[in-house]
Design an enzyme around this catalytic site. Structure first.
Site, PDB file in Angstrom:
ATOM      1  N   ARG A   1       0.732  -1.199  -0.018  1.00 28.94           N
ATOM      2  CA  ARG A   1       0.029  -0.098  -0.055  1.00 28.94           C
ATOM      3  C   ARG A   1       0.824   1.350  -0.049  1.00 28.94           C
ATOM      4  O   ARG A   1       0.426   2.393  -0.670  1.00 28.94           O
ATOM      5  CB  ARG A   1      -1.053   0.042   1.162  1.00 28.94           C
ATOM      6  CG  ARG A   1      -1.995   1.096   1.151  1.00 28.94           C
ATOM      7  CD  ARG A   1      -3.178   1.099   2.153  1.00 28.94           C
ATOM      8  NE  ARG A   1      -2.694   1.123   3.498  1.00 28.94           N
ATOM      9  CZ  ARG A   1      -3.369   1.041   4.632  1.00 28.94           C
ATOM     10  NH1 ARG A   1      -4.605   0.683   4.587  1.00 28.94           N
ATOM     11  NH2 ARG A   1      -2.750   0.991   5.774  1.00 28.94           N
TER      12      ARG A   1
ATOM     13  N   LYS B   1      -2.542   7.044   1.346  1.00 23.14           N
ATOM     14  CA  LYS B   1      -2.342   7.282   2.750  1.00 23.14           C
ATOM     15  C   LYS B   1      -1.264   8.378   2.785  1.00 23.14           C
ATOM     16  O   LYS B   1       0.118   8.144   3.165  1.00 23.14           O
ATOM     17  CB  LYS B   1      -2.113   6.067   3.522  1.00 23.14           C
ATOM     18  CG  LYS B   1      -2.206   6.020   5.213  1.00 23.14           C
ATOM     19  CD  LYS B   1      -2.193   4.722   5.566  1.00 23.14           C
ATOM     20  CE  LYS B   1      -2.231   4.706   7.140  1.00 23.14           C
ATOM     21  NZ  LYS B   1      -3.414   5.447   7.721  1.00 23.14           N
TER      22      LYS B   1
ATOM     23  N   GLU C   1     -15.929   6.522   6.077  1.00 26.15           N
ATOM     24  CA  GLU C   1     -15.497   6.227   7.179  1.00 26.15           C
ATOM     25  C   GLU C   1     -15.264   7.034   8.473  1.00 26.15           C
ATOM     26  O   GLU C   1     -16.007   7.996   8.182  1.00 26.15           O
ATOM     27  CB  GLU C   1     -13.894   5.967   6.524  1.00 26.15           C
ATOM     28  CG  GLU C   1     -12.961   6.939   6.126  1.00 26.15           C
ATOM     29  CD  GLU C   1     -11.691   6.569   5.747  1.00 26.15           C
ATOM     30  OE1 GLU C   1     -11.268   5.557   6.032  1.00 26.15           O
ATOM     31  OE2 GLU C   1     -11.259   7.284   4.600  1.00 26.15           O
TER      32      GLU C   1
HETATM   33  N1  PXG Z   1      -9.212   5.191   7.458  1.00 24.95           N
HETATM   34  C1  PXG Z   1      -8.336   6.101   7.797  1.00 24.95           C
HETATM   35  C2  PXG Z   1      -8.632   7.369   7.564  1.00 24.95           C
HETATM   36  C3  PXG Z   1      -7.186   5.682   8.477  1.00 24.95           C
HETATM   37  O1  PXG Z   1      -6.271   6.685   8.886  1.00 24.95           O
HETATM   38  C4  PXG Z   1      -8.072   3.440   8.413  1.00 24.95           C
HETATM   39  C5  PXG Z   1      -9.268   4.065   7.804  1.00 24.95           C
HETATM   40  C6  PXG Z   1      -7.725   2.146   9.036  1.00 24.95           C
HETATM   41  O2  PXG Z   1      -6.707   1.366   8.025  1.00 24.95           O
HETATM   42  P1  PXG Z   1      -5.921   0.147   8.436  1.00 24.95           P
HETATM   43  O3  PXG Z   1      -5.039  -0.064   7.101  1.00 24.95           O
HETATM   44  O4  PXG Z   1      -4.827   0.914   9.643  1.00 24.95           O
HETATM   45  O5  PXG Z   1      -7.002  -0.989   8.729  1.00 24.95           O
HETATM   46  C7  PXG Z   1      -6.864   4.500   8.909  1.00 24.95           C
HETATM   47  C8  PXG Z   1      -5.708   3.975   9.674  1.00 24.95           C
HETATM   48  C9  PXG Z   1      -2.397   6.609  13.724  1.00 24.95           C
HETATM   49  C10 PXG Z   1      -2.722   5.606  13.118  1.00 24.95           C
HETATM   50  O6  PXG Z   1      -1.184   6.840  14.288  1.00 24.95           O
HETATM   51  C11 PXG Z   1      -3.980   5.799  11.998  1.00 24.95           C
HETATM   52  C12 PXG Z   1      -4.328   4.771  11.318  1.00 24.95           C
HETATM   53  C13 PXG Z   1      -3.653   3.539  11.471  1.00 24.95           C
HETATM   54  C14 PXG Z   1      -2.752   3.245  12.392  1.00 24.95           C
HETATM   55  C15 PXG Z   1      -2.123   4.447  13.226  1.00 24.95           C
HETATM   56  O7  PXG Z   1      -3.208   7.619  13.961  1.00 24.95           O
HETATM   57  N2  PXG Z   1      -5.326   4.885  10.405  1.00 24.95           N
END
Ligand code: PXG
Length: 285
Positions: A51, A150, A183
């Site tokens: 990703r 991301k 989301e």
């Molecule tokens: N939507 C958004 C906008 C995110 O930022 C997810 C969904 C979930 O994706 P994953 O691949 O993690 O299942 C995210 C992920 C942090 C932090 O430090 C934020 C995320 C993941 C890990 C740490 O704020 N967001």
């Protein structure tokens, strides 16, 4: 003290500095991943690396390491810090350039790997479930900056998160310009409604979350009907169960949305089942 990887070298946290001319800092020009370490295993590393390279490709940022080299750098950062359970923040920025947004002025992208503990939601919320509100801030449109990238531009999410905090809630539900659910500010959303587990398709502007993918797979293995469907706040309010997913959040039940109880206002049966199955899948001890 934690050791931070910057461009192939390790620095103690207090000395881990990057240039103020780095376009990651100046313009949020960069991409990142948040990855879990469970029981000394870097969880879903290949998926996160893939990703990250896709995000970089989309913003025309050439990561100066091969996927294998970057995977090894992450493993090395884990080893150096020796955390059995923790969190890896992997960042690739455009690198040091001029004042001025032109990325051509940045010859060398910066690679940063931070390993640390992760701050979770309070443990009681996983048992009790949490309350979310709908933010008035819309999710960034796919046509402006596709949220599947991301990127280091999280202001859209932060503005929504501020609304949640102001309302005394834990997370903010974000809609797109059509009023459809996308989301939350840092998590994907699932509802369980009329016997089907539903999450919005990424075409709405949702991140293709890695936890989301795992949950869809586990749910199918459990014989549940799983669908990616477009839905509005109405379907959330009238759902039987609701939960959020993310690397940081894992699976967390939602029991109240904009003041409406979800189901009977307690974490639902399907949610609890999936939380247990997910825990097994991570191999956390
Ligand atoms: N939507 C958004 C906008 C995110 O930022 C997810 C969904 C979930 O994706 P994953 O691949 O993690 O299942 C995210 C992920 C942090 C932090 O430090 C934020 C995320 C993941 C890990 C740490 O704020 N967001």
């Amino acid at each position: 003290m934690m050791q931070v990887y910057i461009d192939g070298k390790f620095f103690p946290k207090s000395k881990a500095n990057i240039s103020v001319y780095d376009h990651g800092f100046l313009y949020g020009d960069g991409v990142f991943e948040g990855i879990r370490i469970y029981s000394d295993n870097i969880f879903m590393l290949d998926e996160h690396i893939n990703r990250l390279y896709d995000s970089a490709k989309a913003i025309r940022l050439k990561i100066p390491l091969s996927k294998t080299e970057l995977r090894n750098a992450v493993r090395q950062a884990h080893k150096v810090n020796g955390l059995k359970n923790g969190y890896v923040r992997l960042i690739v920025t455009r690198g040091v350039g001029d004042l001025g947004i032109d990325p051509k002025k940045c010859p060398k992208p910066s690679i940063i790997i931070i390993v640390n503990k992760i701050a979770l939601y309070p443990a009681e919320l996983y048992k009790k479930g949490m309350e979310i509100i709908t933010a008035s801030t819309q999710r960034t449109p796919v046509s402006a900056l596709n949220p599947q990238i991301k990127s280091m531009n999280y202001l859209n999410n932060i503005l929504a998160n501020i609304e949640a905090v102001n309302a005394g809630a834990n997370e903010a539900l974000m809609l797109n310009s059509s009023g459809n659910v996308v989301e939350c500010s840092g998590d994907n959303i699932f509802i369980y409604r009329n016997g089907t587990l539903i999450t919005p398709p990424t075409s709405t502007g949702a991140l293709d979350g890695i936890t989301r993918r795992i949950v869809m797979k586990i749910a199918e293995q459990e014989g549940l009907s799983v669908k990616e469907l477009i839905f509005s706040k109405y379907e959330v309010y009238t759902s039987d169960e609701c939960f959020l997913t993310g690397t940081a959040a894992e699976l967390i039940p939602v029991v109240k949305v904009d003041g409406r109880d979800i189901g009977n206002g307690k974490p639902g049966k399907i949610t609890r089942l999936l939380i247990n199955k997910f825990k097994k899948f991570t191999g956390e001890k």
